[in-house]
Motif scaffolding. Structure first.
Motif: not given
Length: 261
Positions: A4, A14, A31, A189-190
């Motif tokens: 992330y 994000h 996060c 997305d990580y």
């Protein structure tokens, strides 16, 4: 957490915010979904964390300002050594919690040992003919197909998530002679490889090996670390990644938990 933060530093879109137990010297980092971001409602509410100190982690989890415990959400990629502590916090907070999945972390230390793209194209040529147009990236016209075949997809929220990944992160696919994807892999997305899928009628032809090899070399060339989370029970994917040179730390497992389910 690493993935992330890498995405955030690379200016990927994000809906997260990052908090730590202290600054500049910290032991715990979280996060979490930024509830002030209007787009956060479009995606699943999720949290990930990393800690080198159990007491620091517990203090943050007991702090009402650290995580919103009031609605459904996931904590993902948690080192399972912290699982007992997390469950104890949930008992204290009277928050329902259950295991969502347990995974192995597979990393690729040396992509140079993967089959080269020229070998991949030769393999594909024997299967599909003219390969130059067979290996490509996914685009927005493919979102619905990927969403329908993703085990966590099938919904409007899943569609939006796939859309974000395809339009902002690397992907790789093999197409048929009409240009339709028949096998693909994305990057979450990580920044982990994922959503690897081949249509049932095209399985058993080595497409997954070609895709993983191709995208792994591309990711390394772009400065990404190459890794994937493989679910504990997914023996087929585990053998596939291991056979391509991915390694794991046998003592390490990551877990996903869901809350207020």
């Amino acid at each position: 957490v690493y993935g992330y933060l890498l995405g955030i530093n690379r200016k990927k879109p994000h809906t997260l915010e990052v908090v730590v137990d202290s600054w500049p010297h910290f032991k715990t980092i979280i996060c979490r979904t930024d509830l002030k971001n209007k787009k956060s409602a479009d995606y699943m509410k999720k949290v990930t964390l990393f800690s080198t100190d159990g007491q620091s982690l517990k203090r943050m989890l007991m702090d009402d300002s650290a995580i919103d415990w009031s609605t459904y959400f996931l904590i993902g990629g948690l080192d399972d050594r912290h699982a007992t502590l997390l469950k104890e916090v949930c008992v204290t907070r009277q928050v329902p919690v259950q295991l969502f999945t347990q995974v192995r972390l597979m990393t690729l230390p040396d992509p140079s040992r993967l089959p080269g793209l020229d070998i991949n194209r030769t393999m594909l040529f024997s299967l599909l003919g003219d390969t130059a147009s067979r290996i490509s990236s996914l685009n927005e016209s493919h979102i619905d197909l990927v969403n329908k075949t993703w085990k966590c997809g099938g919904s409007a929220q899943g569609f939006r998530n796939i859309q974000k990944l395809i339009t902002n992160f690397p992907s790789c696919c093999i197409t048929d002679d009409q240009g339709n994807p028949i096998s693909w892999v994305l990057v979450y997305d990580y920044c982990a490889l994922g959503l690897l899928y081949t249509l049932p009628e095209h399985r058993g032809k080595g497409y997954a090996k070609i895709l993983i090899s191709t995208i792994s070399k591309s990711l390394r060339a772009q400065g990404y670390s190459v890794y994937s989370f493989i679910e504990e029970e997914n023996k087929v994917s585990y053998r596939l990644f291991k056979g391509l040179g991915f390694t794991e730390e046998p003592a390490y497992r990551a877990v996903w938990f869901e809350f207020n389910y």
